[in-house]
Design an enzyme around this catalytic site. Sequence first.
Site, mmCIF file in Angstrom:
data_model
loop_
_atom_site.group_PDB
_atom_site.id
_atom_site.type_symbol
_atom_site.label_atom_id
_atom_site.label_comp_id
_atom_site.label_asym_id
_atom_site.label_seq_id
_atom_site.Cartn_x
_atom_site.Cartn_y
_atom_site.Cartn_z
ATOM 1 N N PHE A 1 47.399 172.399 89.639
ATOM 2 C CA PHE A 1 48.010 171.321 88.824
ATOM 3 C C PHE A 1 47.714 169.958 89.658
ATOM 4 C CE2 PHE A 1 51.774 170.269 91.388
ATOM 5 C CZ PHE A 1 51.932 171.280 92.015
ATOM 6 N N ASP B 1 59.288 167.364 97.598
ATOM 7 C CA ASP B 1 58.870 166.307 97.077
ATOM 8 C C ASP B 1 57.523 166.191 97.694
ATOM 9 O OD1 ASP B 1 59.393 163.684 95.445
ATOM 10 O OD2 ASP B 1 58.739 163.004 97.511
ATOM 11 N N ARG C 1 52.308 172.674 100.572
ATOM 12 C CA ARG C 1 53.554 173.376 100.136
ATOM 13 C C ARG C 1 53.942 174.917 100.848
ATOM 14 N NH1 ARG C 1 52.548 172.494 95.548
ATOM 15 N NH2 ARG C 1 53.727 170.622 95.684
ATOM 16 N N TYR D 1 46.588 166.697 91.080
ATOM 17 C CA TYR D 1 45.276 166.250 91.756
ATOM 18 C C TYR D 1 44.711 167.308 92.394
ATOM 19 C CZ TYR D 1 47.898 161.647 91.381
ATOM 20 O OH TYR D 1 48.543 160.660 90.902
ATOM 21 N N GLY E 1 54.220 173.056 87.345
ATOM 22 C CA GLY E 1 53.141 173.639 88.557
ATOM 23 C C GLY E 1 53.921 173.738 89.897
ATOM 24 N N SER F 1 63.323 171.369 90.317
ATOM 25 C CA SER F 1 62.189 170.817 89.883
ATOM 26 C C SER F 1 62.226 170.878 88.167
ATOM 27 C CB SER F 1 60.942 171.326 90.360
ATOM 28 O OG SER F 1 59.728 170.537 89.845
#
Length: 215
Positions: free
Chosen positions: A164, A75, A201, A166, A18, A14
Amino acid sequence: MTRKLETKTIIVASHNAGKIREINELIGPLGFEGKSAAELNFETPEETGTTFEENAMIKALASAKASGMPALSDDSGIAIDALNGAPGVYTADWAETGDGTRDFAMAMEKVEKALQEKGATTPEARTARFVSVLCMAWPDGHTETFRGEVEGEIVWPPRGTAGFGYDPIFQPKGHARTFGEMTSDEKHGWKPGDAEALSHRARAFKLFVETGLEA
Ligand code: IMP
């Protein structure tokens, strides 16, 4: 996982600060050390997939091949029911400013404008979910994916400065605070051994851990 990890270093596929921070927070207590694609100056692959799974695989495979080591990608995005699942896999794109930078205050305003245009003003009309698909990939092309989702609603105005993306407009179901108002530990809502997780996550990560990580 069907394949075990034989290394204590995982490449975090990545360039998003965040996400890198959150993935490091999740793998750290398990004794793994993350090294990000950003730190290693790997190129950002083009996300040409139309699903979270496809894009997670593209990112993890690119980092696994570039490093010769197992790589973990995420993702993710937010799917809003009143917008037929948008922005979905295009969540990051809604924040593009056109000059290569991202502006999440602007992206959150776009979401609110779209909801107002649909007349979605009550909490019941503003339901949404955050989705995270984690992909572990090996240099030989083997991949394993794990999906986590958390239900909630879009609130306005944005609340909180933690997290981070939204986070300030997403309030998970059953909670009175947005992700932007939670500490990182509260947002994950999980540590190794816990039966439940909160964030998308952490939910995906819990599945990843439960399938067996040890070498
Ligand atoms: P991508 O996975 O890199 O395509 O982008 C994911 C998009 O979803 C980014 O714009 C993130 O800001 C947003 N996103 C993903 N997970 C979270 C989260 O945990 N909180 C807030 N925004 C998120």
